[in-house]
Design a protein around this motif. Structure first.
Motif, PDB file in Angstrom:
ATOM      1  N   THR A  35      12.284   9.376   8.964  1.00  0.00           N
ATOM      2  CA  THR A  35      13.261   8.931   9.960  1.00  0.00           C
ATOM      3  C   THR A  35      14.649   8.828   9.329  1.00  0.00           C
ATOM      4  N   CYS A  36      14.733   8.265   8.134  1.00  0.00           N
ATOM      5  CA  CYS A  36      16.032   8.192   7.439  1.00  0.00           C
ATOM      6  C   CYS A  36      16.573   9.588   7.170  1.00  0.00           C
ATOM      7  N   GLU A  37      15.717  10.467   6.713  1.00  0.00           N
ATOM      8  CA  GLU A  37      16.141  11.844   6.427  1.00  0.00           C
ATOM      9  C   GLU A  37      16.648  12.517   7.703  1.00  0.00           C
ATOM     10  N   ARG A  38      15.911  12.375   8.766  1.00  0.00           N
ATOM     11  CA  ARG A  38      16.260  13.019  10.042  1.00  0.00           C
ATOM     12  C   ARG A  38      17.564  12.485  10.620  1.00  0.00           C
ATOM     13  N   LEU A  39      17.795  11.165  10.483  1.00  0.00           N
ATOM     14  CA  LEU A  39      18.970  10.538  11.085  1.00  0.00           C
ATOM     15  C   LEU A  39      20.131  10.336  10.110  1.00  0.00           C
ATOM     16  N   GLY A  40      19.931  10.718   8.846  1.00  0.00           N
ATOM     17  CA  GLY A  40      20.982  10.541   7.854  1.00  0.00           C
ATOM     18  C   GLY A  40      21.200   9.082   7.474  1.00  0.00           C
ATOM     19  N   MET A  41      20.150   8.285   7.554  1.00  0.00           N
ATOM     20  CA  MET A  41      20.216   6.854   7.213  1.00  0.00           C
ATOM     21  C   MET A  41      19.832   6.643   5.747  1.00  0.00           C
ATOM     22  N   ILE A  42      20.121   5.452   5.261  1.00  0.00           N
ATOM     23  CA  ILE A  42      19.691   5.035   3.924  1.00  0.00           C
ATOM     24  C   ILE A  42      18.717   3.874   4.094  1.00  0.00           C
ATOM     25  N   ASN A  43      17.582   3.970   3.432  1.00  0.00           N
ATOM     26  CA  ASN A  43      16.595   2.884   3.428  1.00  0.00           C
ATOM     27  C   ASN A  43      16.990   1.952   2.275  1.00  0.00           C
ATOM     28  N   ARG A  44      17.967   1.116   2.519  1.00  0.00           N
ATOM     29  CA  ARG A  44      18.623   0.306   1.486  1.00  0.00           C
ATOM     30  C   ARG A  44      17.717  -0.826   0.986  1.00  0.00           C
ATOM     31  N   VAL A  45      17.597  -0.931  -0.330  1.00  0.00           N
ATOM     32  CA  VAL A  45      16.828  -1.994  -0.976  1.00  0.00           C
ATOM     33  C   VAL A  45      17.828  -2.969  -1.585  1.00  0.00           C
ATOM     34  N   PHE A  70     -10.844   8.572  -2.803  1.00  0.00           N
ATOM     35  CA  PHE A  70     -10.747   9.676  -1.836  1.00  0.00           C
ATOM     36  C   PHE A  70      -9.881  10.846  -2.288  1.00  0.00           C
ATOM     37  N   GLY A  71      -9.232  10.746  -3.427  1.00  0.00           N
ATOM     38  CA  GLY A  71      -8.305  11.796  -3.844  1.00  0.00           C
ATOM     39  C   GLY A  71      -6.915  11.495  -3.287  1.00  0.00           C
ATOM     40  N   PRO A  72      -6.009  12.465  -3.391  1.00  0.00           N
ATOM     41  CA  PRO A  72      -4.619  12.216  -2.974  1.00  0.00           C
ATOM     42  C   PRO A  72      -4.506  11.682  -1.546  1.00  0.00           C
ATOM     43  N   ILE A  73      -3.649  10.678  -1.393  1.00  0.00           N
ATOM     44  CA  ILE A  73      -3.333  10.139  -0.070  1.00  0.00           C
ATOM     45  C   ILE A  73      -1.823  10.182   0.091  1.00  0.00           C
ATOM     46  N   ARG A  74      -1.364  10.266   1.330  1.00  0.00           N
ATOM     47  CA  ARG A  74       0.074  10.361   1.609  1.00  0.00           C
ATOM     48  C   ARG A  74       0.543   9.109   2.343  1.00  0.00           C
ATOM     49  N   ILE A  75       1.623   8.543   1.856  1.00  0.00           N
ATOM     50  CA  ILE A  75       2.204   7.358   2.473  1.00  0.00           C
ATOM     51  C   ILE A  75       3.261   7.802   3.483  1.00  0.00           C
ATOM     52  N   ASN A  76       3.082   7.388   4.728  1.00  0.00           N
ATOM     53  CA  ASN A  76       4.081   7.691   5.770  1.00  0.00           C
ATOM     54  C   ASN A  76       5.228   6.703   5.729  1.00  0.00           C
ATOM     55  N   SER A  77       4.933   5.449   5.399  1.00  0.00           N
ATOM     56  CA  SER A  77       5.948   4.408   5.409  1.00  0.00           C
ATOM     57  C   SER A  77       5.537   3.306   4.447  1.00  0.00           C
ATOM     58  N   GLY A  78       6.412   2.990   3.506  1.00  0.00           N
ATOM     59  CA  GLY A  78       6.195   1.867   2.598  1.00  0.00           C
ATOM     60  C   GLY A  78       7.243   0.812   2.926  1.00  0.00           C
ATOM     61  N   TYR A  79       8.134   0.562   1.981  1.00  0.00           N
ATOM     62  CA  TYR A  79       9.208  -0.394   2.220  1.00  0.00           C
ATOM     63  C   TYR A  79      10.131   0.102   3.330  1.00  0.00           C
ATOM     64  N   ARG A  80      10.579  -0.824   4.179  1.00  0.00           N
ATOM     65  CA  ARG A  80      11.582  -0.514   5.215  1.00  0.00           C
ATOM     66  C   ARG A  80      12.706  -1.536   5.163  1.00  0.00           C
ATOM     67  N   SER A  81      13.939  -1.051   5.199  1.00  0.00           N
ATOM     68  CA  SER A  81      15.076  -1.949   5.365  1.00  0.00           C
ATOM     69  C   SER A  81      15.027  -2.493   6.793  1.00  0.00           C
ATOM     70  N   TYR A  86      13.983  -1.543  12.508  1.00  0.00           N
ATOM     71  CA  TYR A  86      14.443  -1.610  13.899  1.00  0.00           C
ATOM     72  C   TYR A  86      14.369  -0.224  14.552  1.00  0.00           C
ATOM     73  N   VAL A  87      14.864   0.786  13.853  1.00  0.00           N
ATOM     74  CA  VAL A  87      14.909   2.148  14.407  1.00  0.00           C
ATOM     75  C   VAL A  87      13.506   2.678  14.706  1.00  0.00           C
ATOM     76  N   VAL A  88      12.536   2.389  13.833  1.00  0.00           N
ATOM     77  CA  VAL A  88      11.174   2.904  14.054  1.00  0.00           C
ATOM     78  C   VAL A  88      10.356   2.012  14.986  1.00  0.00           C
ATOM     79  N   GLY A  89      10.932   0.903  15.452  1.00  0.00           N
ATOM     80  CA  GLY A  89      10.222   0.024  16.379  1.00  0.00           C
ATOM     81  C   GLY A  89       9.245  -0.912  15.700  1.00  0.00           C
ATOM     82  N   GLY A  90       9.473  -1.221  14.417  1.00  0.00           N
ATOM     83  CA  GLY A  90       8.608  -2.149  13.693  1.00  0.00           C
ATOM     84  C   GLY A  90       8.773  -3.573  14.200  1.00  0.00           C
ATOM     85  N   VAL A  91       7.765  -4.386  13.996  1.00  0.00           N
ATOM     86  CA  VAL A  91       7.852  -5.787  14.423  1.00  0.00           C
ATOM     87  C   VAL A  91       8.866  -6.520  13.540  1.00  0.00           C
TER      88      VAL A  91
END
Length: 160
Positions: A35-45, A70-81, A86-91
């Protein structure tokens, strides 16, 4: 060794984005957001001295054991600013904001259920959710781990 408390000239905390949190997980992976990549945002820590150790603990206690099973797994979302959450609709009080949660990609519901079963039977966790996007049917696993309190071992299934 980076202590995560140095600041760049612009006042933003300086840390190594390619830091290895565990054998198979990097900080970059836990901070990445399509989402950050698509919208040009920064996931600021803003507090890396707090967030990075929590992400490392999540990787050590949950994600690395899952990968070993299980072998390699892919993380869709870890830390979020807060902004990204807010943009992804998180609680509003999401553990993603604290560096304590990850959403794990699953190719299908059967894989998601295998991940959930393994975590439930063999690992400590705070929340373990099978999440489903109603519109598309896409399924993923949300898992969190905290050291701020006793892990609740809460298991649920959600449609978002």
């Amino acid at each position: 060794m980076n202590t995560h408390d140095e600041k760049r000239a612009d006042g933003y905390p300086d840390f190594n984005i390619d830091e290895r949190l565990t054998e198979h997980f990097t900080l970059r992976e836990m901070l990445y957001s399509y989402t950050c990549e698509r919208l040009g945002m920064i996931n600021r820590v803003d507090e890396p001295e707090v967030i990075i150790p929590r992400l490392r603990t999540l990787c050590q206690r949950v994600l690395e054991p899952l990968r070993r099973q299980f072998g390699p797994i892919r993380i869709n979302s870890g830390y979020r600013s807060e902004c990204l959450n807010y943009v992804v609709g998180g609680v509003p009080h999401s553990q993603h904001l604290l560096g304590e949660a990850a959403d794990i990609f699953t190719p299908d519901e059967a894989t998601a259920r295998r991940y959930i079963d393994f975590i439930r039977r063999h690992l400590d966790f705070d929340q373990l959710l099978l999440e489903r996007q109603k519109r598309t049917g896409y399924v993923w696993v949300h898992v969190s781990y905290t050291e701020r309190m006793k892990n609740r071992r809460m298991v649920d299934e959600l449609g978002v």
